[in-house]
Design a protein around this motif. Structure first.
Motif, mmCIF file in Angstrom:
data_model
loop_
_atom_site.group_PDB
_atom_site.id
_atom_site.type_symbol
_atom_site.label_atom_id
_atom_site.label_comp_id
_atom_site.label_asym_id
_atom_site.label_seq_id
_atom_site.Cartn_x
_atom_site.Cartn_y
_atom_site.Cartn_z
ATOM 1 N N GLY A 242 60.129 17.850 47.851
ATOM 2 C CA GLY A 242 58.746 17.577 48.209
ATOM 3 C C GLY A 242 58.079 18.719 48.936
ATOM 4 N N SER A 243 56.832 18.504 49.270
ATOM 5 C CA SER A 243 56.020 19.494 49.969
ATOM 6 C C SER A 243 54.816 18.784 50.544
ATOM 7 C CB SER A 243 55.565 20.595 49.006
ATOM 8 O OG SER A 243 54.493 21.340 49.554
ATOM 9 N N THR A 244 54.520 19.007 51.814
ATOM 10 C CA THR A 244 53.363 18.367 52.428
ATOM 11 C C THR A 244 52.076 18.734 51.693
ATOM 12 O OG1 THR A 244 54.413 18.332 54.598
ATOM 13 C CG2 THR A 244 52.019 18.145 54.552
ATOM 14 N N PHE A 245 51.954 20.009 51.337
ATOM 15 C CA PHE A 245 50.727 20.465 50.692
ATOM 16 C C PHE A 245 50.776 20.390 49.169
ATOM 17 C CE2 PHE A 245 49.863 22.082 54.864
ATOM 18 C CZ PHE A 245 48.479 22.179 54.952
ATOM 19 N N GLY A 246 51.969 20.279 48.593
ATOM 20 C CA GLY A 246 52.073 20.246 47.142
ATOM 21 C C GLY A 246 51.339 19.061 46.555
ATOM 22 N N GLY A 247 50.417 19.321 45.625
ATOM 23 C CA GLY A 247 49.654 18.241 45.012
ATOM 24 C C GLY A 247 48.486 17.758 45.831
ATOM 25 N N ASN A 248 48.020 18.578 46.784
ATOM 26 C CA ASN A 248 46.875 18.147 47.598
ATOM 27 C C ASN A 248 45.594 18.133 46.764
ATOM 28 O OD1 ASN A 248 45.122 20.695 48.241
ATOM 29 N ND2 ASN A 248 47.238 21.387 48.526
ATOM 30 N N PRO A 249 44.573 17.393 47.181
ATOM 31 C CA PRO A 249 43.362 17.231 46.370
ATOM 32 C C PRO A 249 42.645 18.539 46.046
ATOM 33 C CG PRO A 249 43.445 15.556 48.075
ATOM 34 C CD PRO A 249 44.558 16.507 48.367
ATOM 35 N N ILE A 250 42.593 19.458 46.989
ATOM 36 C CA ILE A 250 41.929 20.738 46.705
ATOM 37 C C ILE A 250 42.677 21.483 45.608
ATOM 38 C CG2 ILE A 250 41.257 22.986 47.618
ATOM 39 C CD1 ILE A 250 40.807 21.733 50.304
ATOM 40 N N ALA A 251 43.997 21.545 45.718
ATOM 41 C CA ALA A 251 44.802 22.247 44.718
ATOM 42 C C ALA A 251 44.578 21.651 43.334
ATOM 43 C CB ALA A 251 46.281 22.167 45.098
ATOM 44 N N ALA A 252 44.526 20.335 43.251
ATOM 45 C CA ALA A 252 44.332 19.669 41.967
ATOM 46 C C ALA A 252 42.975 20.016 41.367
ATOM 47 C CB ALA A 252 44.475 18.157 42.141
ATOM 48 N N ALA A 253 41.935 19.951 42.179
ATOM 49 C CA ALA A 253 40.584 20.262 41.694
ATOM 50 C C ALA A 253 40.478 21.714 41.257
ATOM 51 C CB ALA A 253 39.564 19.952 42.787
ATOM 52 N N VAL A 254 41.032 22.611 42.054
ATOM 53 C CA VAL A 254 40.967 24.042 41.759
ATOM 54 C C VAL A 254 41.732 24.362 40.474
ATOM 55 C CG1 VAL A 254 41.808 26.288 42.541
ATOM 56 C CG2 VAL A 254 40.522 24.831 44.105
ATOM 57 N N ALA A 255 42.918 23.794 40.317
ATOM 58 C CA ALA A 255 43.734 24.094 39.138
ATOM 59 C C ALA A 255 43.054 23.626 37.858
ATOM 60 C CB ALA A 255 45.107 23.445 39.279
ATOM 61 N N MET A 256 42.465 22.440 37.882
ATOM 62 C CA MET A 256 41.765 21.970 36.681
ATOM 63 C C MET A 256 40.589 22.887 36.338
ATOM 64 S SD MET A 256 41.826 17.797 36.778
ATOM 65 C CE MET A 256 41.372 17.575 38.509
ATOM 66 N N ALA A 257 39.847 23.299 37.340
ATOM 67 C CA ALA A 257 38.725 24.199 37.091
ATOM 68 C C ALA A 257 39.206 25.542 36.562
ATOM 69 C CB ALA A 257 37.906 24.391 38.372
ATOM 70 N N ALA A 258 40.285 26.056 37.133
ATOM 71 C CA ALA A 258 40.818 27.348 36.717
ATOM 72 C C ALA A 258 41.277 27.317 35.260
ATOM 73 C CB ALA A 258 41.975 27.751 37.622
ATOM 74 N N LEU A 259 41.923 26.239 34.858
ATOM 75 C CA LEU A 259 42.389 26.120 33.476
ATOM 76 C C LEU A 259 41.218 25.922 32.513
ATOM 77 C CD1 LEU A 259 45.541 23.910 34.079
ATOM 78 C CD2 LEU A 259 45.506 26.319 33.404
ATOM 79 N N GLU A 260 40.190 25.231 32.962
ATOM 80 C CA GLU A 260 39.005 25.057 32.121
ATOM 81 C C GLU A 260 38.307 26.394 31.882
ATOM 82 O OE1 GLU A 260 36.736 22.125 34.182
ATOM 83 O OE2 GLU A 260 37.706 20.437 33.143
ATOM 84 N N VAL A 261 38.268 27.243 32.886
ATOM 85 C CA VAL A 261 37.648 28.568 32.744
ATOM 86 C C VAL A 261 38.380 29.382 31.676
ATOM 87 C CG1 VAL A 261 37.277 30.797 33.888
ATOM 88 C CG2 VAL A 261 36.657 28.672 35.054
ATOM 89 N N VAL A 262 39.706 29.325 31.701
ATOM 90 C CA VAL A 262 40.490 30.075 30.709
ATOM 91 C C VAL A 262 40.120 29.664 29.294
ATOM 92 C CG1 VAL A 262 42.834 30.450 29.824
ATOM 93 C CG2 VAL A 262 42.407 30.518 32.280
ATOM 94 N N ALA A 263 39.993 28.346 29.067
ATOM 95 C CA ALA A 263 39.641 27.856 27.732
ATOM 96 C C ALA A 263 38.186 28.134 27.395
ATOM 97 C CB ALA A 263 39.936 26.369 27.635
ATOM 98 N N ASP A 264 37.279 27.825 28.329
ATOM 99 C CA ASP A 264 35.841 27.970 28.062
ATOM 100 C C ASP A 264 35.460 29.410 27.755
ATOM 101 O OD1 ASP A 264 35.621 25.285 28.555
ATOM 102 O OD2 ASP A 264 34.768 25.508 30.572
ATOM 103 N N GLU A 265 36.073 30.350 28.463
ATOM 104 C CA GLU A 265 35.702 31.757 28.301
ATOM 105 C C GLU A 265 36.653 32.512 27.375
ATOM 106 O OE1 GLU A 265 34.783 33.616 32.050
ATOM 107 O OE2 GLU A 265 33.781 31.815 32.804
ATOM 108 N N LYS A 266 37.560 31.794 26.727
ATOM 109 C CA LYS A 266 38.490 32.371 25.741
ATOM 110 C C LYS A 266 39.190 33.620 26.295
ATOM 111 C CE LYS A 266 35.861 30.557 21.826
ATOM 112 N NZ LYS A 266 36.677 29.344 21.766
ATOM 113 N N LEU A 267 39.751 33.462 27.483
ATOM 114 C CA LEU A 267 40.325 34.618 28.169
ATOM 115 C C LEU A 267 41.602 35.129 27.510
ATOM 116 C CD1 LEU A 267 39.705 33.797 31.941
ATOM 117 C CD2 LEU A 267 38.266 35.038 30.302
ATOM 118 N N ALA A 268 42.360 34.246 26.851
ATOM 119 C CA ALA A 268 43.562 34.714 26.164
ATOM 120 C C ALA A 268 43.193 35.635 25.013
ATOM 121 C CB ALA A 268 44.386 33.531 25.664
#
Length: 425
Positions: free
Chosen positions: A302-328
């Motif tokens: 486990g981890s106190t901070f692992g899976g915190n709400p900010i991390a979840a929101a940021v990760a989803m946005a970051a992955l959406e940017v990769v797809a939306d802007e065709k970064l690969a």
């Protein structure tokens, strides 16, 4: 002094030297602002960033979509610990597992934490599913690896700087030569206690070593034949850096299936970090299917901070940017241009020995010894000319800009690199 006081570069460096542990050797530049592919120092000088925080800032500095997700979530709920549910973690876990093609995600914060998590997961699976006698499981790793700097991880490093005087070391690891299928086959056949094979699809810190075509696919096939887990450490190579969503890209629902890269390889355990958050927040993750991940029960990890709400929101946005802007796709196209231009330059300049890489993870090998200061000195000149990069292993310069870079910017950077090396004395 308050947090709002403006510092000169000299003052900022002096503070770090006086009050901080000396565990890094930074280039002498003090950055105070970033946007896209650019950063600015404390005096306002503008630079191209060609390190991307070791590939954490793939989506560019301060991407507005990622920052907005972080700020909005920070205003609502920041941390609950895992003692309670929160309304963001499940959404993130569903989003990421469906994107990468796995059943379960175990959230952590840093790359090293995620590697440690994968090692624990593989060992527990080995005892409870494969049937290896407890405390006998071994994990195959590669020479010249870089998976972090925790005590367990440096136990299987052969970097003397990271390793010396930090023993005693953790047992249970077998080192083989990278990109050597025969060595892997021998290790698998000679030992019935192998739980997993941990490998970087490209060895970044070692100098951007790209394995032979088909190596990863053949290695995965060998592991499967011996009921050994294939663990892909994509902390640095993942999230579009190498011209695919993953360097081992396979069996995922990514919208960019037509981007080029290595043959499709589906890891048994996938490790992600760095650009999983776009560099805005510490986020890492371990992904696996149920028959592996279900060995983890409450209290095991486990981890106190692992899976915190900010991390979840940021990760989803970051992955959406990769797809939306065709970064690969962008990384793949620009990487080809970079290597072609610098390879042609290498034929004309004796100081450049070779160029290698994939996507926008590339390295230039300087024609000097690893103990020389030549690569560092070139990076100092590049800094003077408005481009930031750093050597790795003495005579190798790693070039890894944010993936939002466009062709015009790339050609400007290539011009700076050529001009700097040509004039270097």
């Amino acid at each position: 002094m308050t947090v709002l006081d403006k510092l000169t570069s000299e003052e900022a460096i002096a503070l770090e030297n006086n009050y901080g542990a000396h565990n890094y050797h930074p280039l002498p530049v003090v950055l105070s602002r970033g946007e896209g592919v650019y950063v600015w120092d404390a005096e306002g000088k503008k630079y191209y960033d060609f390190l991307s925080a070791y590939s954490a800032v793939n989506q560019g500095h301060c991407h507005p979509k990622i920052i907005d997700a972080m700020v909005q979530q920070a205003k609502t709920l920041t941390l609950t610990s895992r003692a309670f549910y929160n309304d963001m973690l499940g959404k993130y876990e569903k989003f990421a597992t469906q994107l990468f093609g796995f059943d379960k995600l175990l959230p952590m914060n840093t790359g090293a934490e995620a590697v440690e998590t994968a090692l624990k997961l593989a060992r527990k699976w080995a005892y409870e599913v494969k049937g290896i006698d407890e405390n006998n499981a071994e994990i195959i790793v590669c020479e010249n690896n870089f998976h972090g700097r925790t005590t367990t991880i440096i136990s299987f490093s052969n970097d003397p700087v990271a390793r010396k005087n930090f023993g005693p070391y953790t047992k249970g690891f077998i080192k083989i030569e990278y990109d050597n299928l025969q060595s892997l086959q021998e290790a698998l056949e000679s030992n019935q206690n192998i739980a997993a094979f941990l490998v970087e699809p490209i060895q970044g810190e070692a100098g951007v070593y790209v394995p032979s075509e088909g190596y990863l696919a053949a290695a995965k096939k060998m592991c499967a034949a011996h009921n050994v887990l294939f663990i892909a450490d994509e902390v640095q190579t993942g999230i579009a850096r190498t011209g695919r969503l993953l360097a081992t890209c396979g069996n995922c629902s990514c919208e960019e299936k037509n981007c080029s890269g290595t043959p499709e390889v589906k890891a048994d355990i996938l490790i992600l970090g760095k650009a999983l958050s776009g560099g805005a927040y510490p986020v890492s993750a371990v992904l696996a299917n149920n028959h592996i991940m279900d060995v983890i029960q409450p209290g095991n990890h486990g981890s106190t901070f692992g899976g915190n709400p900010i991390a979840a929101a940021v990760a989803m946005a970051a992955l959406e940017v990769v797809a939306d802007e065709k970064l690969a796709i962008n990384a793949d196209a620009l990487g080809i241009i970079f290597r072609e231009e610098l390879a042609a330059f290498a034929n004309e300049n004796d100081l450049v020995k070779s160029v290698r890489g994939k996507g926008l993870l590339n390295a230039v090998l300087i024609n000097d010894t690893e103990e020389s200061s030549t690569a560092w000195d070139i990076c100092m000149k590049l800094k003077d000319n408005g481009l930031l990069a750093k050597p790795t292993h003495g005579n190798i310069i790693r070039f890894a800009p944010p993936l939002v870079m466009n062709k015009e910017q790339l050609m400007d950077c290539i011009s700076i690199i050529k001009k700097t090396i040509t004039e270097f004395k």
